[in-house]
Design a protein around this motif. Structure first.
Motif, short mmCIF file in Angstrom:
data_model
loop_
_atom_site.label_atom_id
_atom_site.label_comp_id
_atom_site.label_asym_id
_atom_site.label_seq_id
_atom_site.Cartn_x
_atom_site.Cartn_y
_atom_site.Cartn_z
N ARG A 5 0.83 -1.20 0.00
CA ARG A 5 0.00 0.00 0.00
C ARG A 5 0.87 1.25 0.00
O ARG A 5 2.09 1.17 0.02
N SER A 7 2.25 4.83 1.61
CA SER A 7 2.56 5.49 2.87
C SER A 7 2.83 6.95 2.54
O SER A 7 3.69 7.26 1.72
N ARG A 8 2.09 7.86 3.17
CA ARG A 8 2.15 9.28 2.78
C ARG A 8 3.34 9.98 3.39
O ARG A 8 3.72 9.77 4.53
N TYR A 17 4.07 9.79 -1.95
CA TYR A 17 3.77 8.49 -1.38
C TYR A 17 4.88 7.49 -1.65
O TYR A 17 5.42 7.44 -2.76
N GLN A 24 -0.92 -5.58 7.61
CA GLN A 24 -2.17 -4.80 7.51
C GLN A 24 -2.57 -4.14 8.82
O GLN A 24 -3.31 -3.18 8.83
N LYS A 27 -0.11 1.06 11.13
CA LYS A 27 -0.70 2.33 10.75
C LYS A 27 -0.27 2.69 9.33
O LYS A 27 0.72 2.16 8.82
N ARG A 28 -0.97 3.61 8.71
CA ARG A 28 -0.68 3.99 7.33
C ARG A 28 0.78 4.41 7.14
O ARG A 28 1.44 4.00 6.19
N ASP A 29 1.28 5.23 8.03
CA ASP A 29 2.66 5.71 7.93
C ASP A 29 3.57 5.02 8.94
O ASP A 29 4.64 5.52 9.26
N SER A 68 -3.34 -2.91 -2.55
CA SER A 68 -4.45 -1.98 -2.37
C SER A 68 -4.95 -1.59 -3.76
O SER A 68 -4.28 -1.84 -4.77
#
Length: 84
Positions: A5, A7-8, A17, A24, A27-29, A68
């Motif tokens: 996925r 990561s910002r 990104y 999963q 956390k996103r970052d 994703s």
């Protein structure tokens, strides 16, 4: 489960990104297993919009990693770039 996925990163109003392999539940970052490339949606001029190691993505997918929705579209785009 392992996911591939985005990561910002980047500044407010200028997103950048990293395409990462991560658990999963992270956390996103948060912590990632491996960095596979990057995606710069605001690239202009000679800046690269997408840099992706497609061979490593395919290797992770063969091991059971899930893409994703956005990463799946980026892999398809990167495949077209390599073919051209």
């Amino acid at each position: 489960m392992v996911k591939i996925r985005l990561s910002r990163g980047g500044a407010k109003g200028r997103p950048f990104y990293h395409v990462v392999v991560t658990d999963q539940r992270s956390k996103r970052d948060g912590r990632s297993i491996e960095n596979l490339g990057y995606y710069n949606p605001t690239a202009a001029g000679k800046d690269k919009r997408l840099e992706l190691n497609v061979a490593r993505v395919n290797e992770w997918v063969s091991k059971g990693a899930q893409l994703s929705d956005k990463v799946a579209a980026l892999v398809k785009e990167a495949g077209k770039q390599q073919a051209a």
